[in-house]
Design an enzyme around this catalytic site. Sequence first.
Site, PDB file in Angstrom:
ATOM      1  N   ASP A  26       3.987   7.056  -9.739  1.00 38.42           N
ATOM      2  CA  ASP A  26       2.800   6.261  -9.445  1.00 38.42           C
ATOM      3  C   ASP A  26       3.038   4.872 -10.033  1.00 38.42           C
ATOM      4  O   ASP A  26       3.043   4.704 -11.250  1.00 38.42           O
ATOM      5  CB  ASP A  26       1.578   6.959 -10.078  1.00 38.42           C
ATOM      6  CG  ASP A  26       0.267   6.273  -9.717  1.00 38.42           C
ATOM      7  OD1 ASP A  26       0.295   5.059  -9.459  1.00 38.42           O
ATOM      8  OD2 ASP A  26      -0.767   6.961  -9.721  1.00 38.42           O
ATOM      9  N   ARG A  68      -3.916   7.408  14.975  1.00 38.87           N
ATOM     10  CA  ARG A  68      -3.539   8.179  13.783  1.00 38.87           C
ATOM     11  C   ARG A  68      -2.030   8.167  13.609  1.00 38.87           C
ATOM     12  O   ARG A  68      -1.503   8.116  12.502  1.00 38.87           O
ATOM     13  CB  ARG A  68      -4.070   9.622  13.874  1.00 38.87           C
ATOM     14  CG  ARG A  68      -3.474  10.548  12.833  1.00 38.87           C
ATOM     15  CD  ARG A  68      -4.323  11.776  12.510  1.00 38.87           C
ATOM     16  NE  ARG A  68      -4.917  12.403  13.668  1.00 38.87           N
ATOM     17  CZ  ARG A  68      -4.267  13.154  14.553  1.00 38.87           C
ATOM     18  NH1 ARG A  68      -2.977  13.380  14.430  1.00 38.87           N
ATOM     19  NH2 ARG A  68      -4.897  13.680  15.587  1.00 38.87           N
ATOM     20  N   LYS A 120      -5.954  -1.361  -6.154  1.00 42.36           N
ATOM     21  CA  LYS A 120      -5.878  -2.079  -7.418  1.00 42.36           C
ATOM     22  C   LYS A 120      -5.167  -3.432  -7.233  1.00 42.36           C
ATOM     23  O   LYS A 120      -5.663  -4.257  -6.517  1.00 42.36           O
ATOM     24  CB  LYS A 120      -5.200  -1.185  -8.458  1.00 42.36           C
ATOM     25  CG  LYS A 120      -5.709   0.279  -8.452  1.00 42.36           C
ATOM     26  CD  LYS A 120      -7.141   0.416  -8.879  1.00 42.36           C
ATOM     27  CE  LYS A 120      -7.720   1.816  -8.614  1.00 42.36           C
ATOM     28  NZ  LYS A 120      -7.006   2.940  -9.199  1.00 42.36           N
ATOM     29  N   TYR A 140      -3.026   9.531 -14.360  1.00 42.55           N
ATOM     30  CA  TYR A 140      -4.327   9.138 -13.810  1.00 42.55           C
ATOM     31  C   TYR A 140      -5.230  10.377 -13.664  1.00 42.55           C
ATOM     32  O   TYR A 140      -4.778  11.439 -13.224  1.00 42.55           O
ATOM     33  CB  TYR A 140      -4.098   8.465 -12.454  1.00 42.55           C
ATOM     34  CG  TYR A 140      -5.367   8.170 -11.715  1.00 42.55           C
ATOM     35  CD1 TYR A 140      -6.241   7.183 -12.171  1.00 42.55           C
ATOM     36  CD2 TYR A 140      -5.714   8.871 -10.575  1.00 42.55           C
ATOM     37  CE1 TYR A 140      -7.416   6.915 -11.496  1.00 42.55           C
ATOM     38  CE2 TYR A 140      -6.894   8.604  -9.891  1.00 42.55           C
ATOM     39  CZ  TYR A 140      -7.736   7.632 -10.362  1.00 42.55           C
ATOM     40  OH  TYR A 140      -8.903   7.374  -9.696  1.00 42.55           O
TER      41      TYR A 140
HETATM   42  C1  LIG Z   1      -6.958   4.335  -8.936  1.00 46.60           C
HETATM   43  C2  LIG Z   1      -5.691   5.034  -9.184  1.00 46.60           C
HETATM   44  C3  LIG Z   1      -5.298   6.098  -8.358  1.00 46.60           C
HETATM   45  C4  LIG Z   1      -6.174   6.624  -7.239  1.00 46.60           C
HETATM   46  O1  LIG Z   1      -6.281   5.707  -6.195  1.00 46.60           O
HETATM   47  P1  LIG Z   1      -7.555   5.621  -5.213  1.00 46.60           P
HETATM   48  O2  LIG Z   1      -7.226   4.448  -4.365  1.00 46.60           O
HETATM   49  O3  LIG Z   1      -8.751   5.424  -6.087  1.00 46.60           O
HETATM   50  O4  LIG Z   1      -7.621   6.907  -4.484  1.00 46.60           O
HETATM   51  C5  LIG Z   1      -4.078   6.676  -8.614  1.00 46.60           C
HETATM   52  N1  LIG Z   1      -3.285   6.270  -9.623  1.00 46.60           N
HETATM   53  C6  LIG Z   1      -3.642   5.260 -10.434  1.00 46.60           C
HETATM   54  C7  LIG Z   1      -2.724   4.863 -11.541  1.00 46.60           C
HETATM   55  C8  LIG Z   1      -4.851   4.610 -10.252  1.00 46.60           C
HETATM   56  O5  LIG Z   1      -5.202   3.620 -11.070  1.00 46.60           O
END
Ligand SMILES: *Cc1c(COP(=O)(O)O)cnc(C)c1O
Length: 383
Positions: free
Chosen positions: A175, A51, A200, A103
Amino acid sequence: MTHKDINPRTKTIHCGQDRDPFTGASSMPIYQGSTFAQPDPDHPGVYDYGRSGNPTREALESAIAELEGGVRGFAFASGMAAITASLLLLKPGDHVIAAEDIYGGSYRILTTLFKQWGLETSFIDMTRPDLVEAAVRPQTRALFVETPSNPLLKITDLEAMGLIARKHQLLTIIDNTFPTPWLQRPIERGFDIVLHSATKFLGGHSDCVAGLAVTRTDDLARRIKGIQNITGSVLGPQDSWLILRGIRTLAVRMDAQQRSAQAVAEALSSWPGINKVFYPGLAAHPGRELNERQSSGAGAVLSFELKDGFVARQVLSRVKLCLPAVSLGGVESILSYPAKMSHAAMPPEERKLRGITDGLLRLSVGLEDPKDLLEDLLQALHK
Ligand SMILES: *Cc1c(COP(=O)(O)O)cnc(C)c1O
């Protein structure tokens, strides 16, 4: 030659994953161990427990830190875990200003768990710095930015957000999932923390859920490291390896997907039955120039508005090439329905206020031939 001097394209190949120092292997080994021997507890080695640290995870963490130009990176079990870790830097009673069409999962955690915990959030249209400035209160501690935004691809001025933040001594969190460091590096523009859903574009193959955070300063790195170790939502070694592998093709994938997205967005703009196309690479997009100034491309995600929810659902059920699903950034094109998928956590009236209508579909353009994609969408729309 230090990594500082090399082009980001070269970094995606070598950062964090130069040959294995022990064997010379071309790829970082997957260190599948939960604990590490400590024969002398007074002088523990670099690693003690999975961890707290794992070599494969750390390779990914150093890769994303170098790509974003930050001091240190952290890998989490999901994008939401990375977002949670950054919000835990704040404390009950604090106030945060977040982008209005953030998001859906970020909206949900801010309006549920963090609200209960005592963190107050104002959701503001961040394309309007005057509105952001006006929302600052004595308790405001952070700006939470997302640009291009999700799902309407609005563009926020990073420099203007930085000015407001410096004036009021706010932490700047962004983000950066949609553009990735290949297109946009907010730390170079003074942002404090960059977050990713590595699920993504960084992973890129829709085969792994992961999150990343990068900090601009050592102090923030120390604090995020503490949160990561205490809360324990770390990324496992196998998944760390998958994201490292994805990063190696990030530049070529993004370039190709972005070219196709531009072609698809331009074609859809003239189709009957489509009210509006949202893509920062289109001449008509209000944030196009700003996006060109602060990032090196419009990305591979676009959205378009159909007449209503009935038509949108029809298209979703009829596409054959596009995967009708949540998520984005994979090698395959993914068609999503924000009202029922990524933004289902948002009450209908809030969605409507933000322009996320029932007829809106979001398309993450993959590596297929764009002509095939357009044909697929055309048959789905007019069958
Ligand atoms: C998918 C997404 C998230 C969340 O991420 P996870 O890996 O699904 O927890 C946060 N911000 C954006 C812009 C996203 O597309």
